[in-house]
Every structure is written in structure tokens, then in C-alpha cells.
Design a protein around this motif. Structure first.
Motif, mmCIF file in Angstrom:
data_model
loop_
_atom_site.group_PDB
_atom_site.id
_atom_site.type_symbol
_atom_site.label_atom_id
_atom_site.label_comp_id
_atom_site.label_asym_id
_atom_site.label_seq_id
_atom_site.Cartn_x
_atom_site.Cartn_y
_atom_site.Cartn_z
ATOM 1 N N LEU A 51 24.617 16.728 22.172
ATOM 2 C CA LEU A 51 23.190 16.416 22.281
ATOM 3 C C LEU A 51 22.502 17.346 23.281
ATOM 4 C CD1 LEU A 51 23.689 12.580 22.148
ATOM 5 C CD2 LEU A 51 22.382 13.909 20.477
ATOM 6 N N GLY A 52 23.203 17.675 24.369
ATOM 7 C CA GLY A 52 22.653 18.604 25.353
ATOM 8 C C GLY A 52 22.403 19.981 24.749
ATOM 9 N N ILE A 53 23.361 20.441 23.944
ATOM 10 C CA ILE A 53 23.174 21.750 23.283
ATOM 11 C C ILE A 53 21.976 21.691 22.339
ATOM 12 C CG2 ILE A 53 24.203 23.441 21.710
ATOM 13 C CD1 ILE A 53 26.979 22.490 22.767
ATOM 14 N N LEU A 54 21.896 20.602 21.566
ATOM 15 C CA LEU A 54 20.789 20.482 20.601
ATOM 16 C C LEU A 54 19.439 20.462 21.330
ATOM 17 C CD1 LEU A 54 22.255 17.869 18.075
ATOM 18 C CD2 LEU A 54 21.932 20.328 17.699
ATOM 19 N N GLN A 55 19.417 19.863 22.522
ATOM 20 C CA GLN A 55 18.147 19.789 23.258
ATOM 21 C C GLN A 55 17.687 21.155 23.779
ATOM 22 O OE1 GLN A 55 18.725 16.458 26.031
ATOM 23 N NE2 GLN A 55 17.301 15.261 24.783
ATOM 24 N N GLN A 56 18.615 22.111 23.813
ATOM 25 C CA GLN A 56 18.184 23.467 24.172
ATOM 26 C C GLN A 56 17.348 24.104 23.058
ATOM 27 O OE1 GLN A 56 21.785 25.580 25.173
ATOM 28 N NE2 GLN A 56 22.381 24.023 26.664
ATOM 29 N N HIS A 57 17.453 23.535 21.846
ATOM 30 C CA HIS A 57 16.744 24.118 20.696
ATOM 31 C C HIS A 57 15.651 23.209 20.148
ATOM 32 C CE1 HIS A 57 19.866 27.237 20.324
ATOM 33 N NE2 HIS A 57 20.721 26.269 20.622
ATOM 34 N N CYS A 58 15.799 21.917 20.348
ATOM 35 C CA CYS A 58 14.906 20.960 19.684
ATOM 36 C C CYS A 58 14.422 19.938 20.716
ATOM 37 C CB CYS A 58 15.645 20.202 18.567
ATOM 38 S SG CYS A 58 16.524 21.257 17.403
ATOM 39 N N ARG A 59 13.238 19.418 20.466
ATOM 40 C CA ARG A 59 12.679 18.430 21.366
ATOM 41 C C ARG A 59 12.876 17.041 20.738
ATOM 42 N NH1 ARG A 59 8.412 19.266 25.154
ATOM 43 N NH2 ARG A 59 8.206 21.342 24.246
ATOM 44 N N PHE A 60 13.746 16.238 21.347
ATOM 45 C CA PHE A 60 13.979 14.872 20.853
ATOM 46 C C PHE A 60 14.564 14.046 21.993
ATOM 47 C CE2 PHE A 60 17.968 17.055 20.438
ATOM 48 C CZ PHE A 60 18.922 16.115 20.759
ATOM 49 N N GLU A 61 14.576 12.755 21.830
ATOM 50 C CA GLU A 61 15.158 11.868 22.839
ATOM 51 C C GLU A 61 16.374 11.163 22.272
ATOM 52 O OE1 GLU A 61 11.924 9.396 24.026
ATOM 53 O OE2 GLU A 61 11.008 11.003 25.224
ATOM 54 N N PHE A 62 17.298 10.792 23.160
ATOM 55 C CA PHE A 62 18.426 9.981 22.681
ATOM 56 C C PHE A 62 18.736 8.879 23.682
ATOM 57 C CE2 PHE A 62 21.961 11.332 25.370
ATOM 58 C CZ PHE A 62 21.577 12.590 25.807
ATOM 59 N N ARG A 63 19.391 7.839 23.187
ATOM 60 C CA ARG A 63 19.793 6.730 24.049
ATOM 61 C C ARG A 63 21.146 6.214 23.566
ATOM 62 N NH1 ARG A 63 16.735 1.341 21.641
ATOM 63 N NH2 ARG A 63 17.270 1.858 19.504
ATOM 64 N N HIS A 64 21.852 5.562 24.474
ATOM 65 C CA HIS A 64 23.164 4.996 24.142
ATOM 66 C C HIS A 64 23.006 3.549 23.719
ATOM 67 C CE1 HIS A 64 24.175 8.434 26.831
ATOM 68 N NE2 HIS A 64 24.984 8.663 25.809
ATOM 69 N N VAL A 65 23.615 3.204 22.597
ATOM 70 C CA VAL A 65 23.539 1.822 22.090
ATOM 71 C C VAL A 65 24.950 1.352 21.755
ATOM 72 C CG1 VAL A 65 21.216 2.165 21.131
ATOM 73 C CG2 VAL A 65 23.227 2.551 19.678
#
Lengths: 327, 327
Positions: free
Chosen positions: A260-274
Motif C-alpha cells: 500500500l505504501g508503494i501504491l501511495q507513491q503513485h496514487c492518491r487513496f486512503e486505507f484502513r485496517h478492518v
């Protein structure tokens, strides 16, 4: 000159994710490529995946569960790459008989067809690390016990055994490769049943929030589809691989949070743990890292693409083809 | 009072060799017995096998590959003994898809039916030591690697995994027992595809010469069907067995030549040693002796019938019913 130049190659599931990438590489290598695909809804087959090589390949739409047509299709083939099948763990639990049909009936038909109609063909089977179940030790080598925890793992394991049996009994030149998490261009990222890496990619590219099951610290190894394709082609031309089961794997393991960290270098999105949904938890294998040293020793193959490089290239591909894959 | 008194029991393959013996024992124990059997030609189902308990059991002729009827049949059952299936190693190589259908499709349908319609039922599956393939060490315990060398071994192994998976995932109370060479009354000894012990018995009883493949020194363990039936009933009522795979076995191993020597004490026939036919050699597992100590520890079960006693009793049975079984 490529060992595949001018050679007749059949790719089952050739309109799907890995199959279409393999078809591209075989065309590039000068092979004469036939694709067979049933276009079963949700399985990933898509004519768009081969749009740019459509003139260079022959596409035959048929289902491997139909034994009669399959016998005709394998006749004269020199290499058969078997990628057709159901791959979703969740779907296999929801419809176990479809999974059995598309993974086992089809594979029995294929090895029988090869035995009778193409006995000198090399047969490369794309299996899965899912056959191991929950890893008792890491990294997992090929001697690790096989205790599948979903229907798909059971049926893929049976399909592996058919390949090995036909090698032992009828000298069929078959190789079984156990793939781990594969990602890359042409992946069916819209379908949420095809694994978390596709879901992450799709939602990251769309800017949608991502729910991560558990802590996100579970580790997996990932291989880019180009490395998988190279491995399949290498296995096909390496006699020492015939009759063997061999792991593939990635350059190093990563946690889901890393991805997810790598993807955030390219894309703007949020994530959460469920918390894990119950039906996912029961078929989750936890940490997995594959030991691919045996395959390396036999072929010299090693994964070339790191996850950061591979994800950057994959994101660029999907952005370029957004109109089709991100609809 | 038997734990089966008044209990509803379903026996799949209940018109066959082991199934019909089990049905007799369950009736004896006061159970309410339903038999389901497809009477697939060569599989061993025979109404004569239950002629003497025909009034006491309910027989439903249907094929487990038919999911819809099966769901109705399992409803309300408390114990399901799953013995239906193809068991011939040679036939599985000649018609692998039939073997897959009758061992895997049917088993998926059965575990799904139990999950949905009889979730508290106990399910006992009769598997086979064939899943081990060629023994790497003797005696073979349950941790021995599974490398089946025929299609039947592969499909029975997949069927085992379905039972274990449904235990793990849905709390289905399933037990897998791995049987070795079984012999006794009601065996389908006329059918030459059902294993050498049946062939030996049939030809010895008819006074026909017997060809033994190889030296005849290959060792096997044998269990009388009464011991197998006792084991299945014991497993069904032993909670510690649920979710487990457990070997059965005989009192001690014997060579094929030993078996012939015992038979010659009762019957007049000749035998000679001949080379293995190629299609038999490739699926022959060589010496096999099973370690059944784990099942003994859990249940107290042990085989009671020695081979000389068991063969004498079996021969007496077939002589008494010669008109039917020796036609």
C-alpha cells in the motif's frame, strides 16, 4: 534465435491475465501460437488482452471440459502451456463443483489429449502455492507438506498429480510450476474475487478507499507476470524440469502495508485496517514466502522485477488502458 | 445397547462389497439404514448382497453425481458412511474422467449436502492406502508422503481433502480411514479389475490356474471386511477421530505366495509366476504394510481376524453362495 521460433505452441486460458502475457512473449519469440479459452465469466479471459497481437495468433473458443474438441486442438502442438482454470479461492468455496470441472476435468482431458495426440509435446502447468495451505516454516520449499485450506487448493493439487502421473506412466514431458501472488499488465483487476493485489491496484488507480483485512503485516512474495512468463518458457525447454514440481517466487517478501505504501507513491487513496470477514479468515494462509532455489538451480531463472519497479510499470499500463480495464 | 440403536444411518455404495457388510452390521445394531447406490456396472453394487436384510433397509437407487437427489437423501441422517466410488486402479487409468466423477464430483456433492442438510451428521469416508503410492518406509504411517501412482489414488486423495476441508471450514464431523487390501464375504470376486485377492479367491474356488505377477514375494497387509466395518463404526462414534486421517491395517503382512499357500489348503488349483504386464507394473506399489497404531490409540480398535481364519470363513461363504457369486 529463440528456441520457440517457428514452434507450435498452445496456450490454454490464453485470453486471461498470465496466458495473454505469455502469448505476447511467444509471438515475440517467433512461435506459432494457438490460444484456447472458454471465456468463462469471472475467469479473466478478455479479447482485449491480445488486441495488439490478434493478427499473429489463432484463437479457438472452447471449453477444456469438452474432450472431443481438445483432442483436435493439441494435435501437432510442440509446447502446451496450461493456464486455463478457476483461480479464485473464495469462488471455489462458493461453487466447488465448477472449480472441480474447470481445474480437474479439464486437466484430465488435457493430459489424455496430449498422451494420445501429442505425446512428444512439452506440457507446462501453472499451479499455485495455495496447495501448501498454511506455511509451517518459511521459506516454503517443494518438500513442504500440502494441506490445502480451500477447494481451489485441493483441485489444483489433484491437477498437479495428473501431470506427474502422466509423466511417470506415459513419459509425457510435463512440468508443474507453483506460482505465488502474480501481478502486472492485463490482470483482471476489476474482479474482486481475483486476489487482493488486483483489488488494491484497481481501487488505488480509481482513488477509492481500501480496506485491509487484519493488521496488514502479513507477508507475501509477489512476482511480476513477466518473470512468470519467462519461468514458464524456461521450464518448457529445460529437460531437467520434466516430471518435477517447482516453486516460483519473488525477489523478496513484502507486507500488505508495504504494498500500500508503494501504491501511495503513485496514487492518491486512503486505507484502513478492518477485521477479517469470517469467510475470508478461514481460507487465509497468513505469511507466505516461497523458496525458488530448486528452479533456479535447474534453469538459472530468477525473478528480475522488484515490486516497486513492477508496480510502477503496471500502474503506467493500466493508466494507458484505463478506458478498458478501469471501467 | 449399541450406540447405533435407533439412529439414522446412510450408507453410500451400500449395495457393494464393504457397504453391504456395513449395512448388515448396522441393522444388527438396531440402526435405521438407508442405502444409496448407483449400481454402476463393474463397481460392485448387487442387490443380492443385501437379500437377507432387504426388509430391514431402505434402498434408494441414485447417483451421487446428481446433487439434487443427494440433498434430499442426507436430510435427517445422523451417520453417513461414504463407500460409493470407483476402486479399481486399472479402470481409473482406462477411464480417468469416470473415476474423477464417481470419486470427486460425488464427494463434493456429499460434503456440500451434509453441510447444508445434515450439519450435525458424522461422515466416515473409506479411503485407500493407494494415496501413498510406493512406500518409502515400512510400516507406513499417516505422515508418509502422498505420491499416488494412479488416477484412483489422486482422486481418492482429493476426496479425502474435501472431507478435511469441510471439517476445518464448516465443522463437519468427518473422519477419513485409509483402508488396505480388504477381503471377505460379498466381495465382487468375479470382476478381475477389483484387485488380486478377489481374482485369487475366484480362481481358487473355481479350480482355475492362477498367474502371479512377479516373484510373489511382494508383501501386503490384508484386513477382513468385518474388521473394516468395526473400524468404521468405531470411528463414527469417537469424537477424537473427527477431522483426522487414520490408517487401518491387518494383523500382520503376508506375501502373495503366502496367500496362495493358504488358499491351497482349501482349494485345488495351480499357480505360476509370470512377468508383470507393463500396464500393471507401472501402477504396482510393491510392498505395503500399514501402521494403524494411531487409530488404535484413539479407539482401541485392532484387527481381530487373521488371514488364515478370514480366508477360511470367506471361502465357506462363497461356497454356500456359489450359485450367485461364482457364476
Amino acid at each position: 534465435m529463440s528456441p520457440f521460433a517457428g514452434r507450435k505452441c498452445l496456450v490454454t486460458g490464453g485470453l486471461g491475465f498470465i496466458g495473454s502475457n505469455l502469448a505476447h512473449a511467444l509471438v515475440q519469440a517467433g512461435a506459432s501460437v494457438t490460444i484456447v479459452d472458454a471465456l468463462i465469466r469471472t475467469h479473466g479471459g478478455d479479447h482485449y488482452n491480445i488486441a495488439d497481437i490478434a493478427e499473429a495468433v489463432h484463437v479457438n473458443l472452447s471449453d477444456l471440459r469438452d474432450e472431443a474438441t481438445l483432442r483436435h486442438l493439441v494435435r501437432g502442438q510442440e509446447f502446451v502451456f496450461h493456464l486455463a482454470g478457476q483461480v479464485s479461492h473464495g469462488d471455489s468455496m462458493r461453487d466447488p463443483e465448477l472449480d472441480l470441472g474447470t481445474n480437474c476435468v479439464s486437466t484430465i482431458n488435457l493430459v489424455e489429449a496430449c498422451r494420445h495426440e501429442a505425446k512428444d509435446a512439452v506440457l507446462v502447468y501453472a499451479s499455485t502455492r495455495q496447495v501448501y495451505g498454511i506455511a509451517k516454516r518459511l521459506p516454503v520449499d517443494e518438500d513442504h507438506p500440502t494441506v490445502p485450506i480451500d477447494v481451489n487448493g485441493i483441485n489444483k493439487l489433484a491437477a498437479e498429480y495428473y501431470h506427474l502421473l502422466y509423466h511417470r506412466t506415459y513419459d509425457l514431458r510435463s512440468v508443474v510450476l507453483r506460482l505465488t501472488n502474480t501481478y502486472g499488465p492485463r490482470q483482471q483487476i476489476r474482479n474482486t474475487a481475483q486476489g487482493f493485489i488486483g483489488i488494491f491496484l484497481y481501487r488505488a488507480l480509481k482513488g477509492l478507499p481500501i480496506d485491509v483485512f487484519g493488521t496488514g503485516e502479513q507477508r507475501r512474495d509477489f512476482h511480476h507476470v513477466d518473470d512468470v512468463v519467462a519461468a514458464m518458457m524456461q521450464a518448457a525447454v529445460t529437460q531437467a524440469c520434466y516430471g518435477r514440481v517447482l516453486n516460483l517466487g519473488g525477489t523478496k517478501p513484502w507486507s500488505l502495508n508495504d504494498v500500500l505504501g508503494i501504491l501511495q507513491q503513485h496514487c492518491r487513496f486512503e486505507f484502513r485496517h478492518v477485521p477479517f470477514p469470517a469467510d475470508r479468515k478461514i481460507i487465509d494462509i497468513g505469511d507466505y514466502v516461497g523458496d525458488w532455489s530448486r528452479f533456479h538451480e535447474l534453469t538459472g531463472w530468477r525473478p528480475r522485477t522488484t515490486l516497486p519497479e513492477g508496480l510502477a510499470q503496471t500502474i503506467a499500463f493500466f493508466r494507458q488502458h484505463a478506458e478498458h480495464y478501469l471501467r
